[in-house]
Structure formats: structure tokens, C-alpha cells
Design an enzyme around this catalytic site. Structure first.
Site, PDB file in Angstrom:
ATOM      1  N   ARG A 242       0.715  -1.184   0.270  1.00 25.37           N
ATOM      2  CA  ARG A 242       0.118   0.046  -0.157  1.00 25.37           C
ATOM      3  C   ARG A 242       0.760   1.232   0.069  1.00 25.37           C
ATOM      4  O   ARG A 242       1.791   1.395   0.212  1.00 25.37           O
ATOM      5  CB  ARG A 242      -1.020   0.034   1.254  1.00 25.37           C
ATOM      6  CG  ARG A 242      -2.108  -1.100   1.155  1.00 25.37           C
ATOM      7  CD  ARG A 242      -2.965  -0.880   2.409  1.00 25.37           C
ATOM      8  NE  ARG A 242      -3.388   0.349   2.658  1.00 25.37           N
ATOM      9  CZ  ARG A 242      -3.569   1.007   3.691  1.00 25.37           C
ATOM     10  NH1 ARG A 242      -3.137   0.509   4.833  1.00 25.37           N
ATOM     11  NH2 ARG A 242      -4.124   2.299   3.814  1.00 25.37           N
TER      12      ARG A 242
ATOM     13  N   GLU B 224       7.138 -11.028   0.611  1.00 29.55           N
ATOM     14  CA  GLU B 224       8.640 -10.748   0.912  1.00 29.55           C
ATOM     15  C   GLU B 224       9.057  -9.337   1.115  1.00 29.55           C
ATOM     16  O   GLU B 224       8.921  -8.473   0.253  1.00 29.55           O
ATOM     17  CB  GLU B 224       9.185 -11.010  -0.589  1.00 29.55           C
ATOM     18  CG  GLU B 224       9.335 -12.559  -1.054  1.00 29.55           C
ATOM     19  CD  GLU B 224       8.033 -12.519  -1.839  1.00 29.55           C
ATOM     20  OE1 GLU B 224       7.626 -11.652  -2.347  1.00 29.55           O
ATOM     21  OE2 GLU B 224       7.723 -14.225  -1.989  1.00 29.55           O
TER      22      GLU B 224
ATOM     23  N   ARG C 110       5.803   4.693   1.213  1.00 33.19           N
ATOM     24  CA  ARG C 110       6.276   6.142   1.464  1.00 33.19           C
ATOM     25  C   ARG C 110       7.111   5.789   3.021  1.00 33.19           C
ATOM     26  O   ARG C 110       7.895   6.906   3.133  1.00 33.19           O
ATOM     27  CB  ARG C 110       5.039   6.841   2.106  1.00 33.19           C
ATOM     28  CG  ARG C 110       4.403   7.580   0.906  1.00 33.19           C
ATOM     29  CD  ARG C 110       3.068   8.184   1.260  1.00 33.19           C
ATOM     30  NE  ARG C 110       2.629   9.178  -0.089  1.00 33.19           N
ATOM     31  CZ  ARG C 110       2.170   8.564  -1.117  1.00 33.19           C
ATOM     32  NH1 ARG C 110       1.480   7.350  -1.119  1.00 33.19           N
ATOM     33  NH2 ARG C 110       1.415   9.346  -1.975  1.00 33.19           N
TER      34      ARG C 110
END
Length: 237
Positions: A113, A138, A118
């Protein structure tokens, strides 16, 4: 290939048909977005650890002790709501809480996501039509700061694509390495058939490259003039 929308995803997830997408448990309906489904971080982890070995070997070297890939990872577990710290440049194998079963005409891409991207977290997984199991993750921290992950949080999202034809993912002729797994599984790359073929090719190549100099047809080099300290050329002795 066509990307499934929210209306189609909700209908498929709520169907009892064997040709539908099964995702269990789906804890909240708002996990289903317009073109994707949010998935939660599972309980089990395989954490990569530093060792004295120079590299992870996929094939044993002559005269050397082979170390299994499993020994480069340490197993740990958390419960829902607990934190797991992912350190910079560290690889950790995990799974989703959800168990996914795909029909034979749906392909899935799983990615992190954007909120976690970020923070430097990377996830990228593809699942073939007919796949079954808790989705393997992973996890990798590309950033420079440790990141705390919470077990059970929605960390990634899956997009589902419908293909035109039915495909047979699992068959007697084609075994699958990770099919049906519910816990993290280390790489099984050493089972790739190509490795044995490539090792044989390398062996043959180095065998042909070994040449007995006494049998080689090497032309004699001409004598070159040798310059003495006076600067005048004199024949080589």
C-alpha cells in the site's frame, strides 16, 4: 486480461461457486476498494540473519560443506496487534492473515500500500490462476530507518485480473513449490531444473578449456633484440 472492479469483486467474494475468488477471513467489507482488496500482515516471519558464509549457495561446491537456505533465516511469531520491527535493508518473509483461493481464470498482483511504500517498505508478489494459500510477502525495508509493522494491519493490496481462458496451474506433470503454504517458506530456487543443466554446461566448458601445453600447437616466438645499458641494441643471449 481484464481488471476486476469493486462490484465484481464483492460478487465473487460472496459467491459459493467453485469458479469464484475465496478470501478468508475478510474482516471488514471496506477492505474491498474500487479495483483492489487490502490484505493484512500475518503472524509468522522468517527473518534473514547475517552469517559467516560469503554467500547463499543454490548448489554445493566441490569439496565445500553445503549450507541449506533455511539456515540463513530465523523463525519468529507475533500475535494480532503486536509489533514487528523491519530494519533497514533487511529481508523478511511473511504471509497475509487471509487464505486465498483463486479460480482457474483469475490472476493476481500483490503490492505494498502507498502509505507503507512512503516508509520505504517494498512488497511485490504475483499469483497464478488456481493458486491456493496464505499470500507470501517478501518484505524489504529500502529506507534508512527501522519501521514498526503491526500484525493484522492492512499492509498490501491485491488486484485481480480475469483472463479469457481457463488454465491448469496444478497438475501431476507440473509440481508447484509454494502451493498451499500457510506459513512463510524460504526460496526453493535450488530445485530449478535449469541449475543442473547449467552446472553440466559449466563443467564441460572448463573441461574443454583445460589444455596440455606440451600438446598444444603453439608457434615459437622470434628472438627480440635486447638493449644494453649503453643504449645500443645487442642480440639476446
Amino acid at each position: 486480461m481484464r481488471l476486476l472492479t469493486r462490484e465484481e469483486l464483492v460478487a465473487s467474494l460472496g459467491s459459493d461457486s467453485t469458479d469464484s475468488i475465496s478470501l478468508d477471513p475478510l474482516l471488514r467489507e471496506d477492505q474491498v476498494g474500487e479495483v483492489s482488496v487490502d490484505l493484512r500482515l500475518g503472524y509468522d516471519f522468517l527473518v534473514s540473519v547475517l552469517t559467516r558464509s560469503p554467500a547463499v549457495e543454490l548448489k554445493s561446491s566441490p569439496g565445500a560443506k553445503f549450507r541449506g537456505i533455511q539456515t540463513y533465516f530465523q523463525e519468529t511469531r507475533r500475535t494480532l496487534g503486536e509489533r514487528f520491527v523491519l530494519y533497514p535493508h533487511q529481508l523478511v518473509l511473511g504471509t497475509t492473515v487471509e487464505y486465498l483461493a483463486l479460480p482457474s481464470n483469475v490472476y493476481t498482483d500483490v503490492s505494498v500500500r502507498s502509505s507503507y511504500a512512503r516508509l520505504g517498505i517494498g512488497i511485490s508478489t504475483s499469483l497464478q490462476p488456481g493458486w491456493r494459500g496464505c499470500i507470501p510477502l517478501e518484505l524489504f525495508n529500502h529506507g534508512n530507518t527501522p519501521v514498526e509493522l503491526v500484525v493484522g494491519s492492512c499492509i498490501c493490496q491485491a488486484k485481480f485480473y480475469e483472463i479469457a481462458n481457463q488454465v491448469q496451474y496444478v497438475s501431476e506433470a507440473r509440481g508447484r513449490k509454494y502451493f498451499g503454504s500457510i506459513r512463510p517458506v524460504v526460496s526453493k530456487a535450488k530445485r530449478d531444473k535449469d541449475l543442473a543443466v547449467l552446472a553440466k554446461l559449466a563443467e564441460n566448458f572448463h573441461g574443454d578449456a583445460t589444455l596440455d601445453v606440451s600438446e598444444a600447437n603453439v608457434p615459437e616466438l622470434p628472438e627480440l633484440p635486447v638493449t644494453d645499458t649503453s643504449g645500443e641494441a645487442s642480440p639476446a643471449e
